[in-house]
Design an enzyme around this catalytic site. Structure first.
Site, PDB file in Angstrom:
ATOM      1  N   ASN A 213      -0.160  12.072  -0.306  1.00 13.36           N
ATOM      2  CA  ASN A 213       0.383  10.842  -0.557  1.00 13.36           C
ATOM      3  C   ASN A 213       1.223  10.925  -1.927  1.00 13.36           C
ATOM      4  O   ASN A 213       0.639  11.590  -2.897  1.00 13.36           O
ATOM      5  CB  ASN A 213      -0.382   9.549  -0.549  1.00 13.36           C
TER       6      ASN A 213
ATOM      7  N   TYR B  85       0.856  -1.057  -0.012  1.00 13.26           N
ATOM      8  CA  TYR B  85      -0.080  -0.143   0.254  1.00 13.26           C
ATOM      9  C   TYR B  85       0.967   1.338   0.045  1.00 13.26           C
ATOM     10  O   TYR B  85       2.197   0.988  -0.341  1.00 13.26           O
ATOM     11  CB  TYR B  85      -0.704  -0.207   1.291  1.00 13.26           C
TER      12      TYR B  85
ATOM     13  N   ASP C 291     -13.438   6.589  -2.572  1.00 14.67           N
ATOM     14  CA  ASP C 291     -12.709   6.615  -1.430  1.00 14.67           C
ATOM     15  C   ASP C 291     -12.096   7.867  -1.001  1.00 14.67           C
ATOM     16  O   ASP C 291     -11.952   8.091   0.018  1.00 14.67           O
ATOM     17  CB  ASP C 291     -11.698   5.280  -1.545  1.00 14.67           C
ATOM     18  N   ASP C 292     -11.611   8.519  -2.416  1.00 15.71           N
ATOM     19  CA  ASP C 292     -10.856   9.657  -1.917  1.00 15.71           C
ATOM     20  C   ASP C 292     -11.873  10.851  -1.416  1.00 15.71           C
ATOM     21  O   ASP C 292     -11.531  11.846  -0.800  1.00 15.71           O
ATOM     22  CB  ASP C 292     -10.299  10.241  -3.226  1.00 15.71           C
TER      23      ASP C 292
ATOM     24  N   GLU D 267     -11.451   5.091  -7.195  1.00 12.74           N
ATOM     25  CA  GLU D 267     -10.234   5.451  -6.471  1.00 12.74           C
ATOM     26  C   GLU D 267      -9.136   6.312  -7.534  1.00 12.74           C
ATOM     27  O   GLU D 267      -9.009   5.660  -8.622  1.00 12.74           O
ATOM     28  CB  GLU D 267      -9.621   4.077  -6.157  1.00 12.74           C
ATOM     29  N   ASP D 268      -9.014   7.270  -7.048  1.00 11.04           N
ATOM     30  CA  ASP D 268      -7.967   7.953  -7.733  1.00 11.04           C
ATOM     31  C   ASP D 268      -8.379   8.080  -9.240  1.00 11.04           C
ATOM     32  O   ASP D 268      -7.493   8.324 -10.193  1.00 11.04           O
ATOM     33  CB  ASP D 268      -6.478   7.334  -7.680  1.00 11.04           C
TER      34      ASP D 268
ATOM     35  N   LYS E 269      -5.501  -1.399  -2.946  1.00 12.00           N
ATOM     36  CA  LYS E 269      -6.807  -1.120  -2.293  1.00 12.00           C
ATOM     37  C   LYS E 269      -7.495  -2.525  -1.729  1.00 12.00           C
ATOM     38  O   LYS E 269      -7.832  -2.761  -0.616  1.00 12.00           O
ATOM     39  CB  LYS E 269      -7.586  -0.415  -3.013  1.00 12.00           C
TER      40      LYS E 269
ATOM     41  N   ARG F 175      -5.738  10.482 -11.436  1.00 12.16           N
ATOM     42  CA  ARG F 175      -4.710  11.396 -10.527  1.00 12.16           C
ATOM     43  C   ARG F 175      -4.590  10.241  -9.315  1.00 12.16           C
ATOM     44  O   ARG F 175      -5.083   9.853  -8.266  1.00 12.16           O
ATOM     45  CB  ARG F 175      -5.973  12.251  -9.559  1.00 12.16           C
TER      46      ARG F 175
HETATM   47  N1  LIG Z   1      -4.687  10.523   3.425  1.00 10.10           N
HETATM   48  C1  LIG Z   1      -5.624  10.164   2.581  1.00 10.10           C
HETATM   49  O1  LIG Z   1      -6.632   9.411   3.257  1.00 10.10           O
HETATM   50  C2  LIG Z   1      -5.800  10.673   1.322  1.00 10.10           C
HETATM   51  C3  LIG Z   1      -5.025  11.236   0.741  1.00 10.10           C
HETATM   52  N2  LIG Z   1      -5.143  12.191  -0.620  1.00 10.10           N
HETATM   53  C4  LIG Z   1      -4.171  12.833  -1.242  1.00 10.10           C
HETATM   54  O2  LIG Z   1      -4.438  14.060  -1.244  1.00 10.10           O
HETATM   55  C5  LIG Z   1      -3.870  14.565  -2.151  1.00 10.10           C
HETATM   56  C6  LIG Z   1      -5.012  15.317  -3.320  1.00 10.10           C
HETATM   57  O3  LIG Z   1      -5.919  14.222  -3.696  1.00 10.10           O
HETATM   58  P1  LIG Z   1      -7.286  14.810  -4.112  1.00 10.10           P
HETATM   59  O4  LIG Z   1      -8.154  15.873  -3.437  1.00 10.10           O
HETATM   60  O5  LIG Z   1      -8.046  13.603  -4.373  1.00 10.10           O
HETATM   61  O6  LIG Z   1      -6.769  15.353  -5.464  1.00 10.10           O
HETATM   62  P2  LIG Z   1      -7.574  16.610  -6.265  1.00 10.10           P
HETATM   63  O7  LIG Z   1      -6.735  16.508  -7.641  1.00 10.10           O
HETATM   64  O8  LIG Z   1      -8.997  16.282  -6.250  1.00 10.10           O
HETATM   65  O9  LIG Z   1      -7.277  17.750  -5.682  1.00 10.10           O
HETATM   66  C7  LIG Z   1      -6.055  18.761  -5.446  1.00 10.10           C
HETATM   67  C8  LIG Z   1      -6.394  19.944  -4.821  1.00 10.10           C
HETATM   68  O10 LIG Z   1      -4.961  20.677  -4.685  1.00 10.10           O
HETATM   69  C9  LIG Z   1      -5.113  21.765  -5.351  1.00 10.10           C
HETATM   70  N3  LIG Z   1      -3.805  22.438  -5.361  1.00 10.10           N
HETATM   71  C10 LIG Z   1      -2.930  22.017  -6.453  1.00 10.10           C
HETATM   72  N4  LIG Z   1      -1.794  22.980  -6.392  1.00 10.10           N
HETATM   73  C11 LIG Z   1      -2.116  23.736  -5.370  1.00 10.10           C
HETATM   74  C12 LIG Z   1      -1.354  24.590  -4.868  1.00 10.10           C
HETATM   75  N5  LIG Z   1      -0.084  24.883  -5.169  1.00 10.10           N
HETATM   76  N6  LIG Z   1      -1.753  25.498  -3.550  1.00 10.10           N
HETATM   77  C13 LIG Z   1      -2.902  25.074  -3.170  1.00 10.10           C
HETATM   78  N7  LIG Z   1      -3.809  23.851  -3.659  1.00 10.10           N
HETATM   79  C14 LIG Z   1      -3.231  23.425  -4.995  1.00 10.10           C
HETATM   80  C15 LIG Z   1      -5.846  21.772  -6.424  1.00 10.10           C
HETATM   81  O11 LIG Z   1      -6.339  23.098  -6.941  1.00 10.10           O
HETATM   82  P3  LIG Z   1      -7.342  23.349  -8.180  1.00 10.10           P
HETATM   83  O12 LIG Z   1      -8.795  22.807  -7.869  1.00 10.10           O
HETATM   84  O13 LIG Z   1      -7.213  24.661  -8.214  1.00 10.10           O
HETATM   85  O14 LIG Z   1      -6.869  22.464  -9.239  1.00 10.10           O
HETATM   86  C16 LIG Z   1      -6.884  20.707  -6.078  1.00 10.10           C
HETATM   87  O15 LIG Z   1      -8.167  21.501  -5.596  1.00 10.10           O
HETATM   88  C17 LIG Z   1      -3.073  13.442  -3.091  1.00 10.10           C
HETATM   89  O16 LIG Z   1      -1.857  13.511  -2.831  1.00 10.10           O
HETATM   90  C18 LIG Z   1      -3.688  12.258  -2.703  1.00 10.10           C
HETATM   91  O17 LIG Z   1      -2.913  11.084  -2.450  1.00 10.10           O
HETATM   92  C19 LIG Z   1      -6.572  11.677  -1.249  1.00 10.10           C
HETATM   93  C20 LIG Z   1      -7.208  11.131  -0.669  1.00 10.10           C
HETATM   94  C21 LIG Z   1      -7.086  10.379   0.676  1.00 10.10           C
HETATM   95  C1  LIG Z   2      -5.192   7.247   0.281  1.00 12.86           C
HETATM   96  C2  LIG Z   2      -5.788   7.412  -0.858  1.00 12.86           C
HETATM   97  O1  LIG Z   2      -6.625   7.053  -1.297  1.00 12.86           O
HETATM   98  C3  LIG Z   2      -4.916   8.484  -1.886  1.00 12.86           C
HETATM   99  O2  LIG Z   2      -3.996   9.006  -1.334  1.00 12.86           O
HETATM  100  O3  LIG Z   2      -5.144   8.687  -2.871  1.00 12.86           O
HETATM  101 MG   LIG Z   3      -6.906   7.316  -3.502  1.00 17.89          MG
END
Ligand SMILES: NC(=O)C1=CN([C@@H]2O[C@H](COP(=O)(O)OP(=O)(O)OC[C@H]3O[C@@H](n4cnc5c(N)ncnc54)[C@H](OP(=O)(O)O)[C@@H]3O)[C@@H](O)[C@H]2O)C=CC1
Ligand SMILES: CC(=O)C(=O)O
Ligand SMILES: [Mg+2]
Length: 577
Positions: A424, A116, A282-283, A259-260, A187, A169
């Protein structure tokens, strides 16, 4: 050679049904060994070896599964390279599934990070090198029109839980196209390792719809279709066909975890499918479950209430909005009205603070609910100065976004700042545990998305909480599949989150652990599964009838049995008939 009668032939067949496998027809001893669900390697007794025609194919030693695990663990530890550890685990799972899961059960603390996050991220970046075995089903947009037939090529017919990505993503790496395929594999491994879902019920899928990152796509070693992603209409038609094919092939109760998936598609698909199919994202929803549980713990440790807090998200995508929406519900449960609840939550995306007044196309519809009616603020430091958040959450995949200045400001405004760097893998995290502790002078309650080692700060050792959806989805999937749930309404995610919170102890709080320790992940999953089942029956969402009288026994009974006897019993019974 005399011809075998039909009856003899039937007797010679080992028709394994009911347990956790299905093997039919004339099969050689070697083929039995090659069945990963059936294989026990050197744990086959001499009698079993004779009976099954595998005598001589194994060295004479007969080992217990525990001894085999220790041997595998030694081999695993001997490997220096992270990626080689990953491929070692994949190969073990593909050779002897029970041994693989027993290894994860006995040495999860060391081995889980190699199936993972964070190693799964490395596997995505080196996808052509790690691909060896058909462990994921690939369906491409060129299969449009016959997706059902491709699903039929997966060898297991009784699939109950699918994890699907389109690589749009992949973790914090952006669009990796088909090279995101290790994500669903990782997963579904946790469905079994933590949730106890039987492995042959689980199917990881990678939808190849192209890739919009030319650097990835034009790499000569790229393994997917060398084309750009399709129009929204074409994409939607393809995913619609995929969902319909899943229902036709496996039934309406087959759960699909998205997922992603790229941000531009994920919200739309969730909105479209959540009340039509047994599915979740999940995200969006899983991140909310775990973040709400960790925030609840942090609020309790700082002896406050959730309504006393102001939460700033760095990132306004799937994870941020999933969390913001769940926090909004939780704030309203504390008695705040919509406006008061919304006022506690600020989002910052790549363009700065999310405000109403933006040029057309700069404010996605899913951000609208949390957009501020005020002047724009570009920099994160300035957002912190203005809003003075008590909680800062990073889900932007921007390494180092929580700069020294940002962290110092958090410490300036708060006695006990709450800081989660959830992106991540670790290479994308907004800050490290060490930076958070150093720049807040040890005041912060900190959590990371990928595992962090124990931190030594000012002569004290700190356990670093891993706020990752792995606390939630394995139990949700186990519970949902156990009772054949028809839909996953928002309440399920609140149930899961509360279950995790309730497993935090005073001892966890004393040590600033915001979630139960990783050693309790299987307990978390089991308790979540039981509560999901209970909720499903109460709210008439469970399709499996009758209502079980003992829900814990009902769930336990359906969990994967890690002992070889479970497999042996089935075929011996068949043989002795
Ligand atoms: N720990 C956990 O359980 C989880 C962790 N994650 C992690 O979170 C991260 C994001 O995932 P996710 O939300 O799905 O991805 P998305 O692509 O949906 O969202 C990313 C966000 O980050 C923003 N962003 C990009 N660059 C910047 C910057 N310089 N300053 C501020 N904001 C910025 C984007 O802005 P804009 O909208 O303008 O493009 C967007 O809103 C990944 O690394 C993922 O691995 C995700 C899910 C669960
Ligand atoms: C944890 C997870 O699903 C992610 O980082 O996308
Ligand atoms: Mg994910």
């Amino acid at each position: 050679m005399p011809k075998k009668s039909k009856k003899q032939k039937k007797q010679n067949e080992l028709n394994f049904t009911g347990g956790d496998m299905y093997v039919q027809g004339e099969i050689s001893g070697l083929m039995r060994l090659q069945n990963k669900y059936f294989n026990k390697d050197t744990a086959f007794t001499i009698e079993e070896r004779q009976l099954l025609g595998i005598h001589g194919l194994l060295p004479p030693v007969v080992r217990s599964i525990e001894d085999q695990v220790e041997l595998c663990f030694m081999q695993f530890l001997d490997i220096d390279e992270d990626l080689t550890r990953y491929t070692y685990m994949i190969r073990l799972g593909a050779r002897n599934t029970r041994l693989f899961y027993k290894l994860l059960a006995m040495h999860g603390d060391k081995c889980l990070p190699y199936v993972y996050t964070p190693t799964v991220g490395l596997a995505c970046l080196h996808a052509p090198y790690v691909f060896q075995l058909p462990v994921v089903l690939f369906i491409t947009i060129e299969d449009k029109g016959h997706v059902y037939n491709v699903l039929k090529n997966w060898p297991q017919a009784d699939v109950r839980a699918i994890c699907v990505t389109d690589g749009g993503r992949a973790l914090g790496f952006g669009d990796l196209g088909v090279h995101g395929y290790p994500i669903p594999k990782g997963k579904v491994t946790l469905y079994t390792a933590l949730g106890g879902v039987r492995p042959h019920y689980c199917l990881p899928i990678c939808l190849d719809v192209g890739c919009n990152n030319p650097q990835v796509r034009e790499d000569p070693l790229y393994m997917g279709l060398k084309r750009e992603r399709p129009s929204r209409a074409e994409y939607d038609e393809f995913v619609d066909e995929f969902m319909e094919a899943v229902v036709s092939r496996y039934g309406p109760h087959c759960l699909v975890q998205f997922e992603d998936i790229g941000n531009a598609d994920a919200f739309r698909l969730l909105t479209k499918y959540r009340f039509k199919y047994t599915m979740f994202n999940d995200d969006i929803q899983g991140a909310g479950v775990v973040a709400l549980a960790a925030i609840t713990a942090a609020v309790n440790i700082s002896k406050s209430k959730l309504e006393d807090h102001r939460i700033l998200f760095q990132g306004a995508g799937e994870a941020a909005l999933g969390m913001a929406n769940l926090l909004f519900v939780a704030l309203k449960t504390e008695g705040l009205d919509d406006n008061e609840a919304r006022s506690r939550i600020w989002l910052r995306d790549s363009k700065g603070l999310v405000v109403y007044d933006r040029p057309p196309g700069h404010l996605g519809e899913y951000k609208l609910m949390f957009a501020r009616k005020r002047a724009a603020i570009e920099k994160l430091e300035d957002c912190v100065r203005e809003f003075k958040p008590t909680i800062l959450i990073g889900v932007s995949a921007q390494y180092g976004a929580f700069s020294r200045e940002v962290l110092e400001l958090m410490a300036l405004y708060n006695k006990r700042p709450i800081i989660f760097a959830m992106s991540n893998p670790s290479s994308k995290a907004e800050c490290t545990a060490e930076e958070a502790f150093t720049y807040t002078r040890g005041k912060c309650l900190f959590a990371s998305g990928s595992p962090s080692p124990m931190l030594d700060y000012a002569g004290k050792k700190y356990h670093i909480t891993q706020v990752n959806s792995l606390y939630g989805f394995p139990g949700i999937v186990m519970g949902a599949t156990a009772c054949c749930i028809s839909r996953l309404p928002p309440a399920i995610f609140i149930v899961a989150s509360h279950t995790i919170s309730n497993l935090c102890t005073d001892d966890d709080y004393r040590h600033w652990r915001l979630l139960p320790p990783l050693s309790k992940l299987t307990l978390c999953a089991f308790e979540i599964a039981c509560n999901v089942v209970e909720y499903a029956y109460k709210s008439k969402l469970a399709r499996r009838k009758p209502h079980p009288t003992d829900i814990r026994a009902f769930v336990k009974h359906q969990m994967y049995d890690l002992n070889y006897e479970a497999a042996t019993k089935t075929w011996l019974q068949e043989y002795e008939k």
